[in-house]
Design a protein around this motif. Sequence first.
Motif, short mmCIF file in Angstrom:
data_model
loop_
_atom_site.label_atom_id
_atom_site.label_comp_id
_atom_site.label_asym_id
_atom_site.label_seq_id
_atom_site.Cartn_x
_atom_site.Cartn_y
_atom_site.Cartn_z
N PHE A 153 1.46 0.15 -0.42
CA PHE A 153 0.61 -0.61 0.57
C PHE A 153 -0.33 0.75 -0.29
O PHE A 153 -1.74 0.92 0.00
CB PHE A 153 1.16 -0.08 1.87
CG PHE A 153 1.22 -1.29 2.57
CD1 PHE A 153 0.59 -2.24 2.72
CD2 PHE A 153 3.09 -1.37 2.94
CE1 PHE A 153 1.25 -3.34 3.90
CE2 PHE A 153 3.50 -2.31 3.81
CZ PHE A 153 2.66 -3.28 3.47
N GLN A 154 0.13 1.80 -0.32
CA GLN A 154 -0.87 2.59 -0.77
C GLN A 154 -1.69 2.56 -2.18
O GLN A 154 -2.24 2.52 -2.56
CB GLN A 154 -1.01 4.22 -1.35
CG GLN A 154 0.27 5.16 -0.15
CD GLN A 154 -1.02 5.69 0.54
OE1 GLN A 154 -2.36 5.43 0.19
NE2 GLN A 154 -1.25 5.28 2.27
N GLN A 155 -0.08 1.64 -3.01
CA GLN A 155 -1.41 1.59 -4.55
C GLN A 155 -2.22 0.26 -4.06
O GLN A 155 -3.28 -0.14 -4.94
CB GLN A 155 -0.06 0.95 -4.75
CG GLN A 155 -0.09 1.40 -6.02
CD GLN A 155 1.44 1.50 -7.00
OE1 GLN A 155 1.35 0.49 -7.10
NE2 GLN A 155 1.66 1.81 -7.47
N VAL A 156 -2.09 -0.59 -3.07
CA VAL A 156 -3.12 -1.73 -2.32
C VAL A 156 -4.05 -1.27 -2.23
O VAL A 156 -5.40 -1.88 -2.81
CB VAL A 156 -2.63 -3.35 -1.43
CG1 VAL A 156 -3.36 -3.77 -1.00
CG2 VAL A 156 -0.99 -3.73 -2.27
N ALA A 157 -3.83 -0.17 -1.64
CA ALA A 157 -5.13 0.29 -0.62
C ALA A 157 -6.13 1.03 -1.77
O ALA A 157 -7.43 0.84 -2.01
CB ALA A 157 -4.65 1.74 0.28
N THR A 202 -9.60 -10.02 -5.35
CA THR A 202 -8.95 -10.55 -3.88
C THR A 202 -7.99 -9.77 -3.87
O THR A 202 -7.42 -9.28 -4.32
CB THR A 202 -9.43 -11.96 -3.98
OG1 THR A 202 -7.51 -11.74 -4.68
CG2 THR A 202 -10.28 -12.40 -4.38
N PRO A 203 -7.72 -8.96 -2.10
CA PRO A 203 -6.90 -8.60 -1.85
C PRO A 203 -5.64 -8.98 -2.45
O PRO A 203 -4.54 -8.94 -2.58
CB PRO A 203 -7.12 -8.78 -0.31
CG PRO A 203 -8.17 -8.98 0.08
CD PRO A 203 -8.73 -9.33 -0.99
N GLN A 204 -5.52 -10.87 -2.36
CA GLN A 204 -3.93 -11.58 -2.84
C GLN A 204 -3.83 -11.13 -4.60
O GLN A 204 -2.61 -10.96 -5.03
CB GLN A 204 -4.84 -12.89 -2.85
CG GLN A 204 -2.78 -14.10 -2.70
CD GLN A 204 -3.26 -14.91 -2.77
OE1 GLN A 204 -4.41 -15.74 -3.27
NE2 GLN A 204 -2.97 -15.74 -2.55
N GLU A 205 -4.53 -11.06 -4.38
CA GLU A 205 -4.69 -10.30 -6.66
C GLU A 205 -4.31 -9.01 -6.62
O GLU A 205 -3.07 -9.44 -7.27
CB GLU A 205 -5.97 -10.94 -6.94
CG GLU A 205 -6.74 -12.61 -7.41
CD GLU A 205 -8.14 -12.48 -7.68
OE1 GLU A 205 -8.79 -13.34 -8.33
OE2 GLU A 205 -8.96 -12.01 -7.82
N LYS A 211 -0.53 -8.82 -8.47
CA LYS A 211 0.01 -7.42 -9.43
C LYS A 211 0.32 -6.16 -9.01
O LYS A 211 1.13 -5.55 -9.86
CB LYS A 211 -1.31 -6.32 -9.29
CG LYS A 211 -1.84 -5.68 -10.50
CD LYS A 211 -3.64 -5.44 -10.67
CE LYS A 211 -3.43 -3.99 -12.23
NZ LYS A 211 -4.61 -3.95 -12.30
N VAL A 212 0.32 -5.53 -7.74
CA VAL A 212 1.14 -4.43 -6.87
C VAL A 212 2.38 -5.19 -7.49
O VAL A 212 3.39 -4.64 -7.34
CB VAL A 212 1.06 -3.90 -5.89
CG1 VAL A 212 1.39 -2.54 -5.49
CG2 VAL A 212 -0.96 -2.95 -6.36
N LEU A 213 3.16 -6.09 -6.97
CA LEU A 213 4.07 -6.48 -6.29
C LEU A 213 5.29 -6.85 -7.64
O LEU A 213 6.24 -6.24 -8.01
CB LEU A 213 4.37 -7.66 -6.04
CG LEU A 213 4.19 -8.16 -4.42
CD1 LEU A 213 4.04 -9.17 -3.79
CD2 LEU A 213 5.08 -6.49 -3.79
#
Length: 172
Positions: free
Chosen positions: A72-76, A86-89, A93-95
Amino acid sequence: MLKLIGSLLVLLVSSYIGFKMASRCQERPRQLRQIITCVGSLRSHIIYSCLPLHEAIANSTNGIYGPVAEFFQQVANLLEKNASLTPQEIIKKVLSEMEGSLILKRPEIEVLYVLGGNLGVMNCKEQEKYLSLVIEQLERFENEATRLRDLNTKMYRYLGICGGLAIVIILV
């Protein structure tokens, strides 16, 4: 003497593999519970705090540690730095970067992809309903993972030890 050392080594390695598989089986429900907690916190931050998305995601990890908090920190961080994605992209990427540390199966990963596709495109009420649905889905996955953990943890441990003993008996 060499046979004894080799047998002991085979037994230790097979036991280690069995215990490692059992620990992965135990880790999955814990990680799903942490994801549910983060999504619930994210829902609260979006509805009541009206924070920007990257801040809401970053704040949702308060009290959570390990791979889920890192996810979640990497996504933020990526949301804050890359406004063009976009948040989905970003979640994809992070996953893909954290594939080995997050112990999630395909359905949970797909729920996170869809979550990323719907973050920030709805109004607050719709977002609240959607995040509640995501939490319900993840809770079903967590219940299934808990059931599988209870069934398989002992089995993996016993298989590691007994498999090692069988190999030792065959080789000796």
